[in-house]
Design an enzyme around this catalytic site. Structure first.
Site, mmCIF file in Angstrom:
data_model
loop_
_atom_site.group_PDB
_atom_site.id
_atom_site.type_symbol
_atom_site.label_atom_id
_atom_site.label_comp_id
_atom_site.label_asym_id
_atom_site.label_seq_id
_atom_site.Cartn_x
_atom_site.Cartn_y
_atom_site.Cartn_z
ATOM 1 N N ASP A 9 0.881 -1.175 0.000
ATOM 2 C CA ASP A 9 0.000 0.000 0.000
ATOM 3 C C ASP A 9 0.918 1.224 0.000
ATOM 4 O O ASP A 9 0.990 1.960 0.962
ATOM 5 C CB ASP A 9 -0.964 -0.007 1.183
ATOM 6 C CG ASP A 9 -0.266 0.010 2.530
ATOM 7 O OD1 ASP A 9 0.887 -0.478 2.634
ATOM 8 O OD2 ASP A 9 -0.849 0.529 3.506
ATOM 9 N N ASP A 14 6.901 1.420 2.413
ATOM 10 C CA ASP A 14 6.698 0.478 1.301
ATOM 11 C C ASP A 14 7.698 0.763 0.185
ATOM 12 O O ASP A 14 8.209 -0.157 -0.462
ATOM 13 C CB ASP A 14 5.290 0.599 0.707
ATOM 14 C CG ASP A 14 4.194 0.420 1.715
ATOM 15 O OD1 ASP A 14 3.537 -0.628 1.700
ATOM 16 O OD2 ASP A 14 3.965 1.345 2.506
ATOM 17 N N VAL A 133 2.915 -6.236 2.790
ATOM 18 C CA VAL A 133 3.360 -5.249 3.777
ATOM 19 C C VAL A 133 2.320 -4.135 3.936
ATOM 20 O O VAL A 133 2.631 -3.053 4.425
ATOM 21 C CB VAL A 133 4.747 -4.678 3.397
ATOM 22 C CG1 VAL A 133 5.792 -5.760 3.456
ATOM 23 C CG2 VAL A 133 4.739 -4.024 2.017
ATOM 24 N N HIS A 251 9.154 0.019 8.693
ATOM 25 C CA HIS A 251 8.491 -1.257 8.970
ATOM 26 C C HIS A 251 8.598 -2.268 7.833
ATOM 27 O O HIS A 251 9.084 -3.394 8.013
ATOM 28 C CB HIS A 251 7.001 -1.024 9.265
ATOM 29 C CG HIS A 251 6.718 -0.014 10.305
ATOM 30 N ND1 HIS A 251 6.916 -0.248 11.643
ATOM 31 C CD2 HIS A 251 6.227 1.260 10.207
ATOM 32 C CE1 HIS A 251 6.564 0.824 12.339
ATOM 33 N NE2 HIS A 251 6.145 1.754 11.487
ATOM 34 N N ASP A 252 8.117 -1.883 6.656
ATOM 35 C CA ASP A 252 7.930 -2.835 5.562
ATOM 36 C C ASP A 252 9.246 -3.388 5.032
ATOM 37 O O ASP A 252 9.316 -4.534 4.585
ATOM 38 C CB ASP A 252 7.143 -2.182 4.426
ATOM 39 C CG ASP A 252 5.757 -1.736 4.865
ATOM 40 O OD1 ASP A 252 5.293 -2.213 5.923
ATOM 41 O OD2 ASP A 252 5.149 -0.914 4.171
#
Length: 326
Positions: A9, A14, A133, A251-252
């Protein structure tokens, strides 16, 4: 070589995940699927195309996926945020509607992301991993349409959920919260699942000094990743400062890093994970039975509770330092 379908997303973290997957010599990206999440599907698709074209990987197909979660918007007042707009304070906006890259001239494929996932997995020899993710809508929808794919997926490496850490409500992580039913379907699929929750991504929060090191390489991927780190750090210090205020989570990218070097995830617990879909105050919560209190619940996921921050930074720097395509 890990053959993967990447499901995103696309916002800022990302983008780093996409760049790492495309640049890694250990990963073959068969296709990238977009989904509603950080922003609406048109934005996340355009952002994905921008990243792919920016690095010169025009041969990697991008597929537009689901515009809405499976059912969460059907209940009045359960979610009033679609497409998701981000924080009201512009200073806290770590994703933006569109990434600050040139507008894409390449286009997404004609097939829907869910069709691509089903067709690709069913035609495989069971050697393809799925790496979602973002919200799990595309993956769950594919499983609902063709349950047989669950027998042929090598593994699913998910960035999502949280054991002790949350970020969108007092109980939930964003990706699971956006589409709790989808998360529940995937967790109950019987596939091999490696869950990379906030507990791991927060422990792997990178130093803002990493941006300085990245800029020294002169590659397009490192330059843009450095910009992302700085943008995210400015946002996080305002609305969710890390324990070490000089760090910020990407994060991803941690989920992708696991496919490059499995040692990047630590304290992995094989346990049962469920998802709250009640619509109450814990809606979207990932319930990780780390203490294994429910003796009847069978383990269904490998949950990473920690991560090697230094190794993660090294993997990011090494992978993104690769010279871009001409």
């Amino acid at each position: 070589m890990e053959r993967i379908i990447l499901d995103v997303d696309t916002g800022t973290d990302d983008a780093v995940a996409i760049m790492m997957a495309l640049q890694s010599e250990d990963i073959e990206v068969l296709g990238i699927c977009s989904v509603n999440g950080n922003r609406g599907i048109d934005n996340t698709t355009e952002n994905t195309l921008r990243v792919v074209e920016y690095l010169g990987y025009d041969n990697v197909p991008v597929y537009k996926g689901c515009r809405f979660p499976m059912v969460v918007t059907l209940t009045p007042n359960r979610r009033e945020c679609f497409p998701y707009k981000g924080p009201k304070d512009p200073k806290d906006n770590v994703h933006g509607d569109y990434l600050e890259l040139p507008a894409a001239t390449i286009k997404e494929q004609k097939d829907h992301a869910v069709k691509f996932i089903i067709d690709t997995i069913m035609a495989s020899d069971g050697d393809i991993s799925i790496v979602p993710v973002g919200p799990l809508t595309n993956i769950a929808m594919a499983m609902r349409i063709e349950p047989e794919i669950c027998k042929k997926i090598k593994q699913i490496v998910i960035m999502g959920g949280g054991y002790r850490e949350t970020n969108i409500t007092a109980t939930a992580e964003f990706n699971f919260w956006i589409d709790p039913e989808a998360a529940k379907i995937v967790m109950q699929s019987g596939c091999k699942i490696i869950l990379v929750p906030l507990d791991a991504t927060h422990k792997a929060a990178v130093s803002k000094d990493l941006a300085k090191e990245m800029r020294k390489t002169g590659t397009k991927a490192c330059d843009y990743a450095a910009e992302i780190i700085e943008t995210r750090w400015n946002g996080y210090k305002t609305w969710q400062p890390m324990e070490d205020v000089n760090t910020v989570p990407i994060h991803d990218a941690l989920a992708v890093s696991y496919l490059i070097n499995k040692d990047v995830l630590q304290n992995i617990v094989y346990t049962h994970v469920d998802v709250d879909i009640s619509g109450g105050i814990s809606d979207g919560q990932s319930v990780c039975d780390v203490e294994k209190r429910d003796k009847e619940a069978m383990p269904n996921a490998y949950v990473a509770l920690g991560a090697d921050k230094n190794l993660f930074e090294q993997l990011m720097l090494k992978t993104l330092s690769k010279k871009e395509r001409k």
